[in-house]
Enzyme design. Sequence first.
Site, PDB file in Angstrom:
ATOM      1  N   HIS A 167      26.446  74.166  37.911  1.00  0.00           N
ATOM      2  CA  HIS A 167      26.241  75.281  38.851  1.00  0.00           C
ATOM      3  C   HIS A 167      24.763  75.452  39.188  1.00  0.00           C
ATOM      4  O   HIS A 167      23.888  74.805  38.604  1.00  0.00           O
ATOM      5  CB  HIS A 167      26.825  76.571  38.279  1.00  0.00           C
ATOM      6  CG  HIS A 167      26.233  77.047  36.989  1.00  0.00           C
ATOM      7  ND1 HIS A 167      25.005  77.672  36.908  1.00  0.00           N
ATOM      8  CD2 HIS A 167      26.710  76.995  35.710  1.00  0.00           C
ATOM      9  CE1 HIS A 167      24.757  77.990  35.647  1.00  0.00           C
ATOM     10  NE2 HIS A 167      25.766  77.584  34.898  1.00  0.00           N
ATOM     11  N   CYS A 183      26.434  75.022  29.964  1.00  0.00           N
ATOM     12  CA  CYS A 183      26.652  74.545  31.323  1.00  0.00           C
ATOM     13  C   CYS A 183      25.450  73.735  31.823  1.00  0.00           C
ATOM     14  O   CYS A 183      24.368  73.774  31.245  1.00  0.00           O
ATOM     15  CB  CYS A 183      26.925  75.713  32.258  1.00  0.00           C
ATOM     16  SG  CYS A 183      28.513  76.537  31.926  1.00  0.00           S
TER      17      CYS A 183
END
Length: 230
Positions: A167, A183
């Site tokens: 992301h 992440c």
Amino acid sequence: MLTRGVLAAAIGLSFMLAGCNSATMMSSKREPAPKSSLKPRDKVLLANTPYKEVAPPEAYQRAIVTYHRKEAPGSIVVDSDARYLYYVQGDGTAIRYGVTVGEEALAFSGVAKVGRLAEWPDWIPTADIKRRLGNIPDRVAGGPKNPLGARGIYLYQGNKDTLFRIHGTNQPEYIGEAISSGCIRMTNEDVIDLYERVKTGTTVVVLAPKQGDSPFNPRGQQHANLFGRD
């Protein structure tokens, strides 16, 4: 004073080193993400970020590089040790992006698929993140203040959400470091570029520690110049 033979050898060595540097530059071409990928909403939101725009260190800026691994064109490969994400192209090259990766105990490794794609996604912290970070809301609406940034690429194994994402970020100053909750973070411009290239079902390979082209791996040392690392 240097003898004539020593001086000649020194001059020869300097030309050899210059040649190595030239080869390195030819195998790694820095190329910013094209602005054509930005949609009108992206331009508005990215023009009003609450954080300071910081360019990643030069080594982590988007580049087209020679690619020696065997993953199929269209695959994503994450080398967490080296802090790089590669989008494999079909001509022996890859687009290399600098990323922020998870702390060692929180990092994901393995093979996954892109199970979902979202523009300016909402952030819904997991119970584990809420325990570690303390008093944070149950949901943060998508936008420039959101830690997921401009795009979310959700990683699945089978039909199961791994809870790991690729992301954007509202902390571009940390590209090239290992501080996330697991992440893979990219600059918003880079994740928008990657998002436009992938689709649901795209293979994502996240290399285990010491399996990539990092200083820990002799193969990484062998290919250091090939990938234009300083």
